[in-house]
Motif scaffolding. Sequence first.
Motif, PDB file in Angstrom:
ATOM      1  N   THR A  33      52.661  24.843  81.257  1.00  0.00           N
ATOM      2  CA  THR A  33      52.448  24.056  82.468  1.00  0.00           C
ATOM      3  C   THR A  33      53.163  24.736  83.620  1.00  0.00           C
ATOM      4  N   VAL A  34      52.621  24.575  84.823  1.00  0.00           N
ATOM      5  CA  VAL A  34      53.200  25.209  86.000  1.00  0.00           C
ATOM      6  C   VAL A  34      52.845  24.364  87.219  1.00  0.00           C
ATOM      7  N   ASN A  35      53.719  24.380  88.214  1.00  0.00           N
ATOM      8  CA  ASN A  35      53.497  23.618  89.434  1.00  0.00           C
ATOM      9  C   ASN A  35      52.576  24.391  90.370  1.00  0.00           C
ATOM     10  N   VAL A  36      51.447  23.807  90.715  1.00  0.00           N
ATOM     11  CA  VAL A  36      50.497  24.413  91.640  1.00  0.00           C
ATOM     12  C   VAL A  36      50.232  23.415  92.766  1.00  0.00           C
ATOM     13  N   GLY A  37      50.740  23.708  93.941  1.00  0.00           N
ATOM     14  CA  GLY A  37      50.529  22.816  95.084  1.00  0.00           C
ATOM     15  C   GLY A  37      51.107  21.433  94.876  1.00  0.00           C
ATOM     16  N   GLY A  38      52.244  21.333  94.186  1.00  0.00           N
ATOM     17  CA  GLY A  38      52.875  20.044  93.937  1.00  0.00           C
ATOM     18  C   GLY A  38      52.317  19.283  92.759  1.00  0.00           C
ATOM     19  N   LYS A  39      51.379  19.869  92.037  1.00  0.00           N
ATOM     20  CA  LYS A  39      50.758  19.223  90.884  1.00  0.00           C
ATOM     21  C   LYS A  39      51.015  20.036  89.630  1.00  0.00           C
ATOM     22  N   SER A  40      51.350  19.376  88.533  1.00  0.00           N
ATOM     23  CA  SER A  40      51.586  20.054  87.261  1.00  0.00           C
ATOM     24  C   SER A  40      50.254  20.392  86.609  1.00  0.00           C
ATOM     25  N   ILE A  41      50.031  21.684  86.337  1.00  0.00           N
ATOM     26  CA  ILE A  41      48.781  22.168  85.772  1.00  0.00           C
ATOM     27  C   ILE A  41      49.048  22.775  84.398  1.00  0.00           C
ATOM     28  N   THR A  42      48.177  22.486  83.432  1.00  0.00           N
ATOM     29  CA  THR A  42      48.262  23.096  82.107  1.00  0.00           C
ATOM     30  C   THR A  42      47.251  24.224  82.018  1.00  0.00           C
ATOM     31  N   GLY A  43      47.687  25.367  81.531  1.00  0.00           N
ATOM     32  CA  GLY A  43      46.796  26.512  81.411  1.00  0.00           C
ATOM     33  C   GLY A  43      47.155  27.394  80.245  1.00  0.00           C
ATOM     34  N   ASP A  44      46.322  28.387  80.002  1.00  0.00           N
ATOM     35  CA  ASP A  44      46.622  29.384  78.972  1.00  0.00           C
ATOM     36  C   ASP A  44      46.515  30.799  79.532  1.00  0.00           C
ATOM     37  N   SER A  45      46.306  30.910  80.853  1.00  0.00           N
ATOM     38  CA  SER A  45      46.182  32.216  81.483  1.00  0.00           C
ATOM     39  C   SER A  45      46.585  32.108  82.944  1.00  0.00           C
ATOM     40  N   VAL A  46      47.275  33.153  83.448  1.00  0.00           N
ATOM     41  CA  VAL A  46      47.685  33.175  84.849  1.00  0.00           C
ATOM     42  C   VAL A  46      47.402  34.556  85.422  1.00  0.00           C
TER      43      VAL A  46
END
Length: 270
Positions: A215-228
């Motif tokens: 998980t990572v903060n993107v624009g103030g929102k917590s996002i779950t991902g598997d690639s960045v």
Amino acid sequence: MHLKMTGSLLASMLLSITGCAGGDDTQAAGPLSAQESAASQCVKKFEGITTCALGQAKVDAVADGLAVSGLLTQKDGVSSSFAQAVKWEQRVAMSLGAQGGYQLAARDGDQVVSTLKVTPGREANTVNMVPTFTGSPGGSAYRMNIYRGGVLQGTSQQPAGMMIVFTNFRDFLRWAEMHHHFLNDFDIDGLSTGSAETNVGACVWRVDAEKNTFTVNVGGKSITGDSVEFIETIADGAYPYRHFTGIDTNAIAGQYTIRSESITQPTGVK
């Protein structure tokens, strides 16, 4: 490749970089010796590649590749040097531990094109990543894209040198099997949609957590991902590199084994 572990998961990672903009390509790149000047031991295990130990590290040929030991300080590591290449791949298994970390540096001769630094975060199961780019004076800003299952989840603009904190990156620091991937602007097959097409000539680092999510903060929102993706924002007038000649890795790690490594040279180069 299966690794025996107790109470931990194997995190499979894919790192890539592509299309770096930088200095005028009409100028000759530095000699290979510039990349090996700090090396104490060199081995030719993989075709077309000279793998050298840096600092106090030691490289030994083993049945499943190259075992790198003595990774105790940030000056220790391994350098891969070769003739002009447009693509480089390396698969490595490593054990970092709570105090470990590593930095990849893509080089054209003795000039560093871009780096990606990965270290443990302050909290459990967190990882810090810092990409740097040299296409703009003082370093380039970058855009971060987060994907899950190949679908874009969120994007944000970041200033030069900004550190990103990834949480819930479970067991990454204990064991990681990673696939490093470096390409230049002539070979972009390894990129996902939205990279080269939207910022031609920029460096792009990509990290895929193939058997894990974060998980990572993107624009103030917590996002779950598997690639960045970290995509450089280049200034007007930057020159794209036509090739590169090495990848240096400095690491603090308990285990570091290079499973395989290969390069692709530009068309017409033998």
